[in-house]
Design an enzyme around this catalytic site. Structure first.
Site, PDB file in Angstrom:
ATOM      1  N   GLY A 102      99.650  11.352  38.406  1.00 17.25           N
ATOM      2  CA  GLY A 102      99.080  11.942  37.193  1.00 17.25           C
ATOM      3  C   GLY A 102      97.571  11.759  37.101  1.00 17.25           C
ATOM      4  O   GLY A 102      96.892  12.533  36.423  1.00 17.25           O
ATOM      5  N   GLU A 142     104.216  10.712  44.248  1.00 17.83           N
ATOM      6  CA  GLU A 142     105.457  10.789  43.449  1.00 17.83           C
ATOM      7  C   GLU A 142     106.727  10.723  44.292  1.00 17.83           C
ATOM      8  O   GLU A 142     107.739  10.189  43.851  1.00 17.83           O
ATOM      9  CB  GLU A 142     105.476  12.072  42.595  1.00 17.83           C
ATOM     10  CG  GLU A 142     104.578  12.012  41.370  1.00 17.83           C
ATOM     11  CD  GLU A 142     103.133  12.400  41.641  1.00 17.83           C
ATOM     12  OE1 GLU A 142     102.751  12.501  42.823  1.00 17.83           O
ATOM     13  OE2 GLU A 142     102.389  12.601  40.660  1.00 17.83           O
ATOM     14  N   ALA A 199     100.847   8.461  36.072  1.00 13.95           N
ATOM     15  CA  ALA A 199     101.593   8.311  34.829  1.00 13.95           C
ATOM     16  C   ALA A 199     102.113   6.876  34.799  1.00 13.95           C
ATOM     17  O   ALA A 199     102.286   6.260  35.843  1.00 13.95           O
ATOM     18  CB  ALA A 199     102.754   9.295  34.803  1.00 13.95           C
ATOM     19  N   GLU A 237      96.200  14.494  39.121  1.00 15.55           N
ATOM     20  CA  GLU A 237      96.499  15.709  38.348  1.00 15.55           C
ATOM     21  C   GLU A 237      95.530  15.863  37.180  1.00 15.55           C
ATOM     22  O   GLU A 237      95.099  16.967  36.853  1.00 15.55           O
ATOM     23  CB  GLU A 237      97.960  15.673  37.875  1.00 15.55           C
ATOM     24  CG  GLU A 237      98.933  15.778  39.048  1.00 15.55           C
ATOM     25  CD  GLU A 237     100.379  15.559  38.653  1.00 15.55           C
ATOM     26  OE1 GLU A 237     100.696  14.444  38.177  1.00 15.55           O
ATOM     27  OE2 GLU A 237     101.185  16.479  38.800  1.00 15.55           O
TER      28      GLU A 237
HETATM   29  N1  CAA Z   1     102.201   2.797  36.053  1.00 11.54           N
HETATM   30  C1  CAA Z   1     102.340   1.595  35.475  1.00 11.54           C
HETATM   31  N2  CAA Z   1     101.689   0.500  35.872  1.00 11.54           N
HETATM   32  C2  CAA Z   1     100.871   0.636  36.931  1.00 11.54           C
HETATM   33  C3  CAA Z   1     100.683   1.844  37.599  1.00 11.54           C
HETATM   34  C4  CAA Z   1     101.384   2.981  37.122  1.00 11.54           C
HETATM   35  N3  CAA Z   1     101.249   4.197  37.653  1.00 11.54           N
HETATM   36  N4  CAA Z   1      99.819   1.656  38.628  1.00 11.54           N
HETATM   37  C5  CAA Z   1      99.475   0.359  38.593  1.00 11.54           C
HETATM   38  N5  CAA Z   1     100.095  -0.257  37.567  1.00 11.54           N
HETATM   39  C6  CAA Z   1     100.012  -1.663  37.176  1.00 11.54           C
HETATM   40  C7  CAA Z   1     100.792  -2.543  38.156  1.00 11.54           C
HETATM   41  O1  CAA Z   1     102.159  -2.549  37.848  1.00 11.54           O
HETATM   42  C8  CAA Z   1     100.111  -3.873  37.938  1.00 11.54           C
HETATM   43  O2  CAA Z   1     100.609  -4.447  36.752  1.00 11.54           O
HETATM   44  P1  CAA Z   1     101.077  -6.007  36.735  1.00 11.54           P
HETATM   45  O3  CAA Z   1      99.770  -6.728  36.964  1.00 11.54           O
HETATM   46  O4  CAA Z   1     101.621  -6.157  35.365  1.00 11.54           O
HETATM   47  O5  CAA Z   1     102.050  -6.177  37.861  1.00 11.54           O
HETATM   48  C9  CAA Z   1      98.647  -3.484  37.666  1.00 11.54           C
HETATM   49  O6  CAA Z   1      98.664  -2.105  37.275  1.00 11.54           O
HETATM   50  C10 CAA Z   1      97.774  -3.617  38.895  1.00 11.54           C
HETATM   51  O7  CAA Z   1      98.350  -2.865  39.948  1.00 11.54           O
HETATM   52  P2  CAA Z   1      98.748  -3.486  41.373  1.00 11.54           P
HETATM   53  O8  CAA Z   1      98.984  -4.954  41.264  1.00 11.54           O
HETATM   54  O9  CAA Z   1      99.848  -2.649  41.954  1.00 11.54           O
HETATM   55  O10 CAA Z   1      97.366  -3.235  42.164  1.00 11.54           O
HETATM   56  P3  CAA Z   1      97.173  -3.029  43.728  1.00 11.54           P
HETATM   57  O11 CAA Z   1      95.715  -3.073  43.973  1.00 11.54           O
HETATM   58  O12 CAA Z   1      98.066  -3.941  44.497  1.00 11.54           O
HETATM   59  O13 CAA Z   1      97.706  -1.531  44.015  1.00 11.54           O
HETATM   60  C11 CAA Z   1      97.927   0.818  43.584  1.00 11.54           C
HETATM   61  C12 CAA Z   1      97.048  -0.448  43.443  1.00 11.54           C
HETATM   62  C13 CAA Z   1      98.037   1.219  45.056  1.00 11.54           C
HETATM   63  C14 CAA Z   1      97.241   1.920  42.801  1.00 11.54           C
HETATM   64  C15 CAA Z   1      99.344   0.518  43.014  1.00 11.54           C
HETATM   65  O14 CAA Z   1      99.200  -0.030  41.729  1.00 11.54           O
HETATM   66  C16 CAA Z   1     100.248   1.712  42.900  1.00 11.54           C
HETATM   67  O15 CAA Z   1     100.797   2.156  43.899  1.00 11.54           O
HETATM   68  N6  CAA Z   1     100.415   2.250  41.670  1.00 11.54           N
HETATM   69  C17 CAA Z   1     101.322   3.347  41.434  1.00 11.54           C
HETATM   70  C18 CAA Z   1     100.762   4.659  41.917  1.00 11.54           C
HETATM   71  C19 CAA Z   1     101.751   5.781  41.665  1.00 11.54           C
HETATM   72  O16 CAA Z   1     102.851   5.792  42.197  1.00 11.54           O
HETATM   73  N7  CAA Z   1     101.356   6.746  40.827  1.00 11.54           N
HETATM   74  C20 CAA Z   1     102.194   7.874  40.507  1.00 11.54           C
HETATM   75  C21 CAA Z   1     102.896   7.603  39.212  1.00 11.54           C
HETATM   76  S1  CAA Z   1     104.177   8.790  38.894  1.00 11.54           S
HETATM   77  C22 CAA Z   1     103.388  10.116  38.224  1.00 11.54           C
HETATM   78  O17 CAA Z   1     102.172  10.151  38.089  1.00 11.54           O
HETATM   79  C23 CAA Z   1     104.329  11.222  37.782  1.00 11.54           C
HETATM   80  C24 CAA Z   1     103.684  12.501  37.386  1.00 11.54           C
HETATM   81  O18 CAA Z   1     103.141  13.235  38.197  1.00 11.54           O
HETATM   82  C25 CAA Z   1     103.830  12.949  36.025  1.00 11.54           C
END
Ligand code: CAA
Length: 256
Positions: free
Chosen positions: A112, A135, A66, A115
């Site tokens: 998400g 999460e 998400a 999911e």
């Molecule tokens: N939401 C918003 N933006 C996201 C994102 C997310 N889930 N995942 C990645 N991005 C964005 C980053 O912020 C980044 O943007 P900027 O360039 O503006 O900084 C861009 O995408 C590229 O990502 P990274 O620079 O972080 O890329 P990376 O290769 O270093 O890492 C990754 C990749 C490990 C996937 C890392 O991006 C990450 O950990 N993302 C979040 C994963 C996460 O926590 N997902 C769960 C979300 S909560 C959820 O899903 C709740 C639910 O169940 C309803």
């Protein structure tokens, strides 16, 4: 069918739907979720579509979860609404969609994103895919059905380990534990998904729709409701503020 964040290509009764927000690793924001919901509504009765393949744009990510930036300032009721609306409009609708949906997981499938893949009827993955439910690193729990669908697919113990540790698993490991049905080289992923879809297209769509209903008939609703409520409650905790702030400041969270 025209969308901002989805590319839809229909050929031989197969719809290839590509989630297309590469700048955010295809994270699910409100707009993208709305478009998936519209696509499902518009294609349910479309005789030109008999199977759907869902994938992510680029070679890095299926869906990285998400969109954290969109909900980082939410409080509990908004969190609960986010989960409930998302589940009703997309995740439940996908699982109960009358035509098979195959997730072609081409990279990160996190939160998400996993999911979403689990709401598809089955999954195949590229060999570089990484899957996980991170999460708890944000002070949350999965809110789009992950606490319900993951244990069903891989068993309660394995699902608990994945959810508590927040660790990503490889495509190979996902195959070993039944989370994905097949693993292929990234260059062959869509070709393989289309080959499977072509087999399905030849079979009775009326029978397949009934099979989907029957397969889903045993799913209990209560667990999903508890997940939605708990997900919302966590938005009022300090850990959620710290977890999301840490993500945006690109540092490790410091949970008390
Ligand atoms: N939401 C918003 N933006 C996201 C994102 C997310 N889930 N995942 C990645 N991005 C964005 C980053 O912020 C980044 O943007 P900027 O360039 O503006 O900084 C861009 O995408 C590229 O990502 P990274 O620079 O972080 O890329 P990376 O290769 O270093 O890492 C990754 C990749 C490990 C996937 C890392 O991006 C990450 O950990 N993302 C979040 C994963 C996460 O926590 N997902 C769960 C979300 S909560 C959820 O899903 C709740 C639910 O169940 C309803």
């Amino acid at each position: 069918m025209s969308y901002q964040n989805l590319i839809v290509e229909i050929e031989n009764k197969i719809a290839l739907v590509t989630l297309n927000r590469p700048q955010a690793l295809n994270a699910l924001n409100k707009e993208l979720l709305g478009e998936i919901s519209s696509f499902l509504d518009e294609s349910a009765g479309n005789p030109e579509i008999r199977v759907v393949i869902l994938t992510g744009s680029g070679e890095k990510s299926f869906v990285a979860g998400a969109d954290i930036k969109e909900f980082s300032d939410f409080a509990g009721t908004q969190g609960e609404e986010l989960a409930r609306k998302g589940q009703e409009q997309v995740f439940d609708k996908m699982e109960n969609f009358p035509k098979p949906i195959i997730a072609a997981v081409n990279g990160f499938a996190l939160g998400g994103g996993l999911e979403l893949a689990m709401s598809a009827h089955f999954r195949i993955a590229s060999d570089n895919a990484k899957l996980g439910l991170p999460e708890v690193t944000l002070g949350l729990i999965p809110g789009y059905g992950g606490t319900q669908r993951l244990p069903k697919l891989i068993g309660k113990g394995r699902a608990s380990q994945m959810i508590f540790t927040a660790e990503m698993i490889s495509a190979e490991r996902a195959y070993e534990i039944g989370l994905v049905n097949e693993v292929v080289a990234q260059a062959e992923l869509l070709e393989r998904a289309k080959a499977i879809a072509s087999k399905i297209v030849k079979n009775s769509s009326v029978a397949i729709a009934k099979a989907i209903q029957a397969i889903n008939a045993s799913d209990a609703k209560e667990g999903f409701d508890i997940e939605i409520k708990s997900f919302g409650e966590l938005f009022d905790e300090a850990d959620f503020k710290e977890g999301t702030a840490a993500f945006m400041e690109k540092r490790k969270p410091n949970f008390k």
